[in-house]
Design a protein around this motif. Structure first.
Motif, short mmCIF file in Angstrom:
data_model
loop_
_atom_site.label_atom_id
_atom_site.label_comp_id
_atom_site.label_asym_id
_atom_site.label_seq_id
_atom_site.Cartn_x
_atom_site.Cartn_y
_atom_site.Cartn_z
N ARG A 7 0.89 -1.17 0.00
CA ARG A 7 0.00 0.00 0.00
C ARG A 7 0.93 1.21 0.00
NH1 ARG A 7 -5.07 1.59 -0.71
NH2 ARG A 7 -5.76 -0.31 0.30
N LEU A 8 0.74 2.12 -0.97
CA LEU A 8 1.58 3.31 -1.07
C LEU A 8 0.90 4.49 -0.39
CD1 LEU A 8 2.67 2.91 -4.79
CD2 LEU A 8 3.78 2.03 -2.74
N ARG A 9 1.69 5.25 0.38
CA ARG A 9 1.20 6.45 1.08
C ARG A 9 1.94 7.66 0.58
NH1 ARG A 9 2.00 5.23 7.21
NH2 ARG A 9 0.63 3.47 7.38
N ASP A 24 11.79 -12.32 -1.47
CA ASP A 24 11.24 -12.79 -0.20
C ASP A 24 10.12 -11.84 0.23
OD1 ASP A 24 10.68 -13.65 2.36
OD2 ASP A 24 12.72 -13.39 3.12
N ALA A 25 8.88 -12.28 0.18
CA ALA A 25 7.73 -11.43 0.52
C ALA A 25 7.70 -11.06 2.00
CB ALA A 25 6.43 -12.12 0.12
N ASP A 26 8.39 -11.82 2.86
CA ASP A 26 8.44 -11.50 4.28
C ASP A 26 9.49 -10.45 4.61
OD1 ASP A 26 6.37 -13.20 5.07
OD2 ASP A 26 7.72 -14.92 5.10
N VAL A 51 7.86 1.27 5.61
CA VAL A 51 7.76 1.83 6.97
C VAL A 51 7.19 0.84 7.97
CG1 VAL A 51 7.70 4.26 6.31
CG2 VAL A 51 5.58 2.98 6.42
N GLU A 52 6.32 -0.06 7.54
CA GLU A 52 5.74 -1.00 8.50
C GLU A 52 4.96 -2.10 7.79
OE1 GLU A 52 2.98 1.16 10.93
OE2 GLU A 52 1.92 1.97 9.20
N SER A 61 0.33 -6.43 2.45
CA SER A 61 1.22 -6.93 3.50
C SER A 61 2.12 -5.85 4.09
CB SER A 61 2.13 -8.03 2.93
OG SER A 61 1.36 -9.06 2.36
N TRP A 62 2.46 -4.85 3.28
CA TRP A 62 3.43 -3.84 3.69
C TRP A 62 2.93 -2.45 3.35
CZ3 TRP A 62 7.54 -5.18 6.51
CH2 TRP A 62 7.93 -6.51 6.51
N ILE A 63 3.34 -1.45 4.15
CA ILE A 63 3.06 -0.04 3.90
C ILE A 63 4.38 0.61 3.46
CG2 ILE A 63 2.26 2.16 4.84
CD1 ILE A 63 0.10 -0.03 4.89
#
Length: 72
Positions: A7-9, A24-26, A51-52, A61-63
């Protein structure tokens, strides 16, 4: 390879979700670079930084955040 859902902010892609092919997606790379193509074949690179992790249950999964977002 694996798919990391981002997700892009901030920046020109604020609020967009992206599927990114990563080793590696993790633990995806800490930066995500996009090229914004403008008029007359110009292109500007735009960098987002990890960032998180996204909240549990979120579609992504990620920001990743544009520089300056959240800075007061």
């Amino acid at each position: 390879m694996a798919i990391a859902k981002l997700r892009l902010r901030g920046g020109p892609y604020d609020g967009m979700t992206v599927d990114w092919d990563v080793p590696d997606a993790d633990d995806p790379p800490t930066t995500y670079d996009l090229k914004l193509h403008g008029a007359h074949e110009t292109a500007h690179s735009f960098e987002y930084r990890r960032v998180e992790r996204a909240p549990e249950g979120a579609a992504e999964s990620w920001i990743y955040e544009a520089p300056g977002v959240g800075a007061e």
